[in-house]
Design an enzyme around this catalytic site. Structure first.
Site, PDB file in Angstrom:
ATOM      1  N   HIS A 145       0.832  -1.201   0.000  1.00 33.13           N
ATOM      2  CA  HIS A 145       0.000   0.000   0.000  1.00 33.13           C
ATOM      3  C   HIS A 145       0.872   1.259   0.000  1.00 33.13           C
ATOM      4  CE1 HIS A 145      -3.068   2.895   0.237  1.00 33.13           C
ATOM      5  NE2 HIS A 145      -2.392   3.434   1.236  1.00 33.13           N
TER       6      HIS A 145
ATOM      7  N   TYR B 162       1.767   5.375  -2.502  1.00 38.70           N
ATOM      8  CA  TYR B 162       2.085   6.766  -2.139  1.00 38.70           C
ATOM      9  C   TYR B 162       3.526   7.113  -2.504  1.00 38.70           C
ATOM     10  CZ  TYR B 162      -2.527   6.589  -0.452  1.00 38.70           C
ATOM     11  OH  TYR B 162      -3.880   6.427  -0.437  1.00 38.70           O
TER      12      TYR B 162
ATOM     13  N   HIS C  30      -9.035   1.332 -11.492  1.00 44.29           N
ATOM     14  CA  HIS C  30      -8.644   2.323 -10.473  1.00 44.29           C
ATOM     15  C   HIS C  30      -7.162   2.687 -10.596  1.00 44.29           C
ATOM     16  CE1 HIS C  30      -7.557   3.871  -6.500  1.00 44.29           C
ATOM     17  NE2 HIS C  30      -6.819   2.799  -6.269  1.00 44.29           N
ATOM     18  N   PHE C  31      -6.310   1.679 -10.711  1.00 45.60           N
ATOM     19  CA  PHE C  31      -4.904   2.086 -10.583  1.00 45.60           C
ATOM     20  C   PHE C  31      -4.303   2.609 -11.882  1.00 45.60           C
ATOM     21  CE2 PHE C  31      -4.058  -2.678 -10.548  1.00 45.60           C
ATOM     22  CZ  PHE C  31      -3.276  -2.749 -11.683  1.00 45.60           C
ATOM     23  N   HIS C  32      -5.042   2.508 -12.972  1.00 42.35           N
ATOM     24  CA  HIS C  32      -4.513   3.181 -14.168  1.00 42.35           C
ATOM     25  C   HIS C  32      -4.863   4.668 -14.187  1.00 42.35           C
ATOM     26  CE1 HIS C  32      -3.501  -0.856 -15.432  1.00 42.35           C
ATOM     27  NE2 HIS C  32      -2.668  -0.291 -16.280  1.00 42.35           N
TER      28      HIS C  32
ATOM     29  N   ARG D  40     -10.098  -9.644 -12.952  1.00 37.40           N
ATOM     30  CA  ARG D  40      -8.811  -9.068 -13.323  1.00 37.40           C
ATOM     31  C   ARG D  40      -7.820 -10.211 -13.495  1.00 37.40           C
ATOM     32  NH1 ARG D  40      -5.752  -6.544  -7.949  1.00 37.40           N
ATOM     33  NH2 ARG D  40      -4.123  -6.233  -9.499  1.00 37.40           N
ATOM     34  N   ARG D  41      -6.665  -9.926 -14.112  1.00 38.03           N
ATOM     35  CA  ARG D  41      -5.571 -10.889 -14.240  1.00 38.03           C
ATOM     36  C   ARG D  41      -6.050 -12.215 -14.821  1.00 38.03           C
ATOM     37  NH1 ARG D  41      -2.339 -10.166  -8.500  1.00 38.03           N
ATOM     38  NH2 ARG D  41      -1.034  -8.510  -9.280  1.00 38.03           N
TER      39      ARG D  41
HETATM   40 FE1  HAS Z   1      -5.510   2.511  -4.607  1.00 34.07          FE
HETATM   41  C1  HAS Z   1      -5.851  -0.912  -4.958  1.00 34.07           C
HETATM   42  C2  HAS Z   1      -7.788   2.495  -2.070  1.00 34.07           C
HETATM   43  C3  HAS Z   1      -5.062   5.896  -4.190  1.00 34.07           C
HETATM   44  C4  HAS Z   1      -2.779   2.393  -6.696  1.00 34.07           C
HETATM   45  N1  HAS Z   1      -4.533   1.028  -5.644  1.00 34.07           N
HETATM   46  C5  HAS Z   1      -4.845  -0.297  -5.675  1.00 34.07           C
HETATM   47  C6  HAS Z   1      -3.932  -0.992  -6.531  1.00 34.07           C
HETATM   48  C7  HAS Z   1      -3.032  -0.063  -6.994  1.00 34.07           C
HETATM   49  C8  HAS Z   1      -3.427   1.205  -6.433  1.00 34.07           C
HETATM   50  C9  HAS Z   1      -1.849  -0.324  -7.899  1.00 34.07           C
HETATM   51  O1  HAS Z   1      -8.990   0.436  -0.163  1.00 34.07           O
HETATM   52  C10 HAS Z   1      -4.014  -2.478  -6.901  1.00 34.07           C
HETATM   53  C11 HAS Z   1      -2.997  -3.323  -6.232  1.00 34.07           C
HETATM   54  C12 HAS Z   1      -3.137  -4.763  -6.702  1.00 34.07           C
HETATM   55  O2  HAS Z   1      -2.516  -5.124  -7.716  1.00 34.07           O
HETATM   56  O3  HAS Z   1      -3.947  -5.499  -6.104  1.00 34.07           O
HETATM   57  N2  HAS Z   1      -6.318   3.924  -3.393  1.00 34.07           N
HETATM   58  C13 HAS Z   1      -7.254   3.720  -2.454  1.00 34.07           C
HETATM   59  C14 HAS Z   1      -7.633   4.991  -1.855  1.00 34.07           C
HETATM   60  C15 HAS Z   1      -6.854   5.950  -2.452  1.00 34.07           C
HETATM   61  C16 HAS Z   1      -6.022   5.266  -3.400  1.00 34.07           C
HETATM   62  C17 HAS Z   1      -8.648   5.214  -0.792  1.00 34.07           C
HETATM   63  N3  HAS Z   1      -4.194   3.874  -5.304  1.00 34.07           N
HETATM   64  C18 HAS Z   1      -4.158   5.217  -5.000  1.00 34.07           C
HETATM   65  C19 HAS Z   1      -3.050   5.851  -5.638  1.00 34.07           C
HETATM   66  C20 HAS Z   1      -2.397   4.860  -6.346  1.00 34.07           C
HETATM   67  C21 HAS Z   1      -3.132   3.633  -6.129  1.00 34.07           C
HETATM   68  C22 HAS Z   1      -2.700   7.304  -5.500  1.00 34.07           C
HETATM   69  C23 HAS Z   1      -1.178   4.918  -7.183  1.00 34.07           C
HETATM   70  C24 HAS Z   1      -0.452   5.988  -7.420  1.00 34.07           C
HETATM   71  N4  HAS Z   1      -6.624   1.074  -3.716  1.00 34.07           N
HETATM   72  C25 HAS Z   1      -7.436   1.270  -2.643  1.00 34.07           C
HETATM   73  C26 HAS Z   1      -7.911  -0.027  -2.162  1.00 34.07           C
HETATM   74  C27 HAS Z   1      -7.354  -1.004  -2.978  1.00 34.07           C
HETATM   75  C28 HAS Z   1      -6.555  -0.281  -3.942  1.00 34.07           C
HETATM   76  C29 HAS Z   1      -8.800  -0.299  -1.037  1.00 34.07           C
HETATM   77  C30 HAS Z   1      -7.552  -2.523  -2.871  1.00 34.07           C
HETATM   78  C31 HAS Z   1      -8.594  -2.957  -3.815  1.00 34.07           C
HETATM   79  C32 HAS Z   1      -8.730  -4.453  -3.880  1.00 34.07           C
HETATM   80  O4  HAS Z   1      -9.785  -4.956  -3.441  1.00 34.07           O
HETATM   81  O5  HAS Z   1      -7.841  -5.159  -4.368  1.00 34.07           O
HETATM   82  C33 HAS Z   1      -6.835   7.425  -2.108  1.00 34.07           C
HETATM   83  O6  HAS Z   1      -5.526   7.843  -1.777  1.00 34.07           O
HETATM   84  C34 HAS Z   1      -7.363   8.288  -3.209  1.00 34.07           C
HETATM   85  C35 HAS Z   1      -7.511   9.725  -2.765  1.00 34.07           C
HETATM   86  C36 HAS Z   1      -7.667  10.631  -3.946  1.00 34.07           C
HETATM   87  C37 HAS Z   1      -8.538  11.606  -4.051  1.00 34.07           C
HETATM   88  C38 HAS Z   1      -8.578  12.428  -5.326  1.00 34.07           C
HETATM   89  C39 HAS Z   1      -8.102  13.851  -5.153  1.00 34.07           C
HETATM   90  C40 HAS Z   1      -8.055  14.545  -6.478  1.00 34.07           C
HETATM   91  C41 HAS Z   1      -7.050  15.350  -6.905  1.00 34.07           C
HETATM   92  C42 HAS Z   1      -7.110  15.969  -8.271  1.00 34.07           C
HETATM   93  C43 HAS Z   1      -7.750  17.342  -8.215  1.00 34.07           C
HETATM   94  C44 HAS Z   1      -7.799  17.964  -9.572  1.00 34.07           C
HETATM   95  C45 HAS Z   1      -7.337  19.217  -9.844  1.00 34.07           C
HETATM   96  C46 HAS Z   1      -7.431  19.743 -11.226  1.00 34.07           C
HETATM   97  C47 HAS Z   1      -6.701  20.077  -8.837  1.00 34.07           C
HETATM   98  C48 HAS Z   1      -9.492  11.925  -2.969  1.00 34.07           C
HETATM   99  C49 HAS Z   1      -5.901  15.690  -6.023  1.00 34.07           C
HETATM  100  C50 HAS Z   1      -8.454  20.828 -11.337  1.00 34.07           C
HETATM  101  C51 HAS Z   1      -9.577  20.241 -12.071  1.00 34.07           C
HETATM  102  C52 HAS Z   1     -10.717  20.830 -12.400  1.00 34.07           C
HETATM  103  C53 HAS Z   1     -11.709  20.049 -13.183  1.00 34.07           C
HETATM  104  C54 HAS Z   1     -11.112  22.204 -11.990  1.00 34.07           C
HETATM  105 CU    CU Z   2      -3.840   0.554  -0.882  1.00 34.79          CU
END
Ligand code: HAS
Ligand code: CU
Length: 581
Positions: free
Chosen positions: A239, A243, A390-392, A453-454
């Site tokens: 996990h 980050y 999600h992760f792409h 998946r996979r």
């Molecule tokens: Fe995740 C699975 C939960 C973030 C990568 N995640 C994965 C896997 C990968 C991955 C690779 O709770 C699969 C691993 C595998 O092979 O099994 N993930 C989260 C949560 C977040 C999160 C809660 N993940 C990431 C990030 C990754 C990443 C970042 C890579 C860089 N994820 C999970 C969970 C799993 C999971 C479970 C397990 C699932 C399962 O069952 O297998 C949070 O950190 C996300 C928070 C993000 C936000 C978005 C904020 C938005 C921003 C952009 C703002 C836009 C702007 C532009 C400023 C709240 C900052 C202006 C735009 C206008 C339109 C005005």
């Molecule tokens: Cu995670």
């Protein structure tokens, strides 16, 4: 012993001196990190679209023998090259180079070279092990799937090498502080340091898994391993690794982007709070990847939901802080109304465009992450294509596109060569964005139909494939279309990246676009005068105690993992290895 070098605010054409030679050496090594990282992406990105076609029922693998034997071999190479080798090289370059230039302090070059060498040795080992199809164990290498010793030793070296920037950063910060006692750590350095401290702690899980279990097991020194203990140790690192992919992109968003768009970072403290929270919350939540694994109490799964939402909070803070910084710049540039400021941003700059598009995709990445982290919803999406969806739009967009964006200014900065084509660079960013968005929408949507998946679904007999997945034909077609666009985008990018290094026209190297924040100093560098405006608030001073944050993170992690691992250690399963490919 650190030596001082010219800070980036100085002109880069100073007469050659010992300090300039140090700067030239740094530039060369940074370029080597970038080139190696992006070469890994070239391999990974070449294979990726084959997996997208697989989901649309197109089985390209038989035609690719003997280069690739199976979907699983291709998927392993794709995940390992993109997830580990690409990201580690770029990050271990950036998080040393940027702080060094921000503070005007030279890094310990021997250590930085050793970091490169250890990771390069690791990358060669894993490439060998994946290339001969002995280790098609996917990027998570869950036992009892068993690969060759080269694979596990290679991953061990990659993991160890990737933590080596930490002592380099600590040494540079100490040298800077000797000259500017009492001042708080410069922002980019602070963000880099908290990232590396987080990663240094996180690495304990996978290094323990590899050194105590998988390395000796693959060498035949022990006969069996315990799958659940290994999975738990893997996710203790697995996990936080997400980050370790995200935070370097945030370093650019907070530390550079607001300058690139012509404005200011609206809050330096918010950036620091974000990084401190990401550091503390990254480690204890690893088991949210194991909602469906046996052996975790319901109480723990409930706590895990709360912890997962906590780790999402700093990204919500980022959305507002970066969003407002962009709005400030857009309005300075004459943008009016609700969204006019967004349109007024410098979209002709490929480095800006790639980061803005990456930020937009992260809205979908964050939303799907919150679905994953909600226990009941996780039961619906786990092990379906929803997860790669999600992760792409996280690592495949935020990280990959931001690293590409960085390369658009950094390659000219390092080589003194102009981008061969800004239009092609812009084209690659837009095509990557459209391709990744289509791909991710298709994958998340198909996941809701239960498409696993996979899975080498295209190897099924035609009728079976249609009977099982026919209802998801529209999303799966989007997946394939996205994959093909990503091929186009990546080759356009590589043409710009390698073309600039080899053939770019000579130009004065652009400086690093370090952002200024409201109330911040003109420059943090060692040779600019100390700035009384940095008499920071008590909160910022408290956050500057990075060892305190490290201690809190370590305690939270121990508190989370001892109760989990203790029962597992008392009911050990002894599994022999399996080779299923
Ligand atoms: Fe995740 C699975 C939960 C973030 C990568 N995640 C994965 C896997 C990968 C991955 C690779 O709770 C699969 C691993 C595998 O092979 O099994 N993930 C989260 C949560 C977040 C999160 C809660 N993940 C990431 C990030 C990754 C990443 C970042 C890579 C860089 N994820 C999970 C969970 C799993 C999971 C479970 C397990 C699932 C399962 O069952 O297998 C949070 O950190 C996300 C928070 C993000 C936000 C978005 C904020 C938005 C921003 C952009 C703002 C836009 C702007 C532009 C400023 C709240 C900052 C202006 C735009 C206008 C339109 C005005
Ligand atoms: Cu995670």
């Amino acid at each position: 012993m650190s030596i001082e070098i010219a800070a980036d605010t100085l002109p880069s054409d100073l007469p050659l001196s010992a300090t300039d030679r140090a700067a030239a050496g740094m530039r060369r090594l940074m370029l080597a990190f970038l080139v190696t990282g992006f070469s890994a992406l070239l391999v990974g990105a070449t294979i990726g679209p084959l997996q997208a076609l697989n989901y649309d029922g197109v089985n390209a693998y038989p035609a690719l023998r003997p280069i690739l034997q199976s979907y699983y071999q291709g998927l392993t190479i794709h995940g390992v090259m993109n997830g580990y080798v690409f990201t580690f090289f770029v990050t271990c370059g950036l998080l040393v180079y940027l702080p060094a230039r921000e503070m005007g302090v030279a890094p310990n070059m021997a250590m930085w070279r050793a970091c490169f060498a250890v990771m390069a040795a690791g990358a060669l080992c894993v490439l060998y092990a994946m290339g001969d199809n002995s280790s098609s164990v996917l990027w998570t290498f869950y036992p009892p799937l068993k690969g060759s010793p080269f694979f596990y030793i290679g991953i061990t070296l990659l993991a160890l090498g990737s933590t080596m920037p930490l002592p380099i950063l600590l040494e540079m910060r100490a040298a800077w502080r000797r000259h500017r006692p009492g001042e708080i750590t410069p922002l980019v350095t602070y963000m880099s340091l908290t990232t590396m401290l987080m990663w240094g702690l996180a690495g304990v899980g996978v290094v323990a898994e590899l050194v105590l279990q998988l390395d000796p097991w693959s060498l035949g020194l022990i006969g069996t391993v315990d799958p659940i203990i290994n999975r738990t140790l893997f996710w203790l690192t697995g996990h936080p690794i997400v980050y370790f992919w995200l935070m370097p992109a945030y370093v650019s968003w907070y530390g550079l982007l607001s300058r690139q768009v012509g404005g200011k970072l609206i809050s330096d403290p918010m950036a620091r709070i974000t990084f401190a929270l990401l550091m503390i919350f990254s480690l204890p939540v690893g088991t949210h990847h194991q909602f469906s694994d046996p052996g975790f109490s319901s109480i723990w799964r409930g706590i895990l939901v709360v912890l997962t939402m906590s780790v999402a909070t700093p990204s919500l803070v980022t959305a507002f802080t970066i969003g407002l910084s962009l709005e400030y710049a857009g309005r300075l540039r004459g943008g009016k109304g609700w969204f006019g400021w967004f349109a007024a941003l410098p979209w002709a700059d490929p480095s800006v465009t790639a980061q803005l598009l990456a930020a937009i995709t992260f809205i979908l990445g964050g939303a799907t992450g919150i679905v994953n982290g909600s226990w009941q919803l996780n039961a619906i999406v786990h092990n379906t294509t929803f997860i790669p969806g999600h992760f792409h739009v996280t690592v495949g967009s935020v990280t990959a596109m931001t690293f590409m964006a960085i390369s658009f200014w950094m390659v000219p900065h390092l080589t003194g060569r102009r981008l061969v084509s800004r239009r092609l660079a812009l084209f690659s960013a837009w095509t990557w964005f459209i391709g990744m968005t289509l791909f991710a929408i298709g994958m998340t949507w198909a996941g809701l139909y239960g498409v696993p998946r996979r899975a080498w679904v295209s190897a099924l007999p035609h009728d079976t494939y249609h009977a099982l997945y026919g209802m998801a034909s529209v999303p799966l077609a989007l997946v394939a279309a996205g994959g093909v666009l990503l091929w186009v985008a990546s080759y356009a990018f590589f043409a710009v990246f390698f073309g600039t290094i080899l053939f770019g026209r000579r130009t004065a190297p652009p400086p690093i676009p370090f952002a200024r924040s409201f109330g911040g100093p003109a420059s943090y560098s060692i040779d600019s005068p100390p700035n009384p405006a940095r008499a920071a608030s008590p909160l910022i001073r408290a956050l500057d105690h990075v060892w305190l944050l490290t201690g809190i993170t370590a305690l939270a992690t121990i508190a989370a993992y001892i109760p989990i691992l203790w029962p597992f250690l008392h009911h050990v399963t002894r599994a022999p290895g399996w080779i299923l490919w």
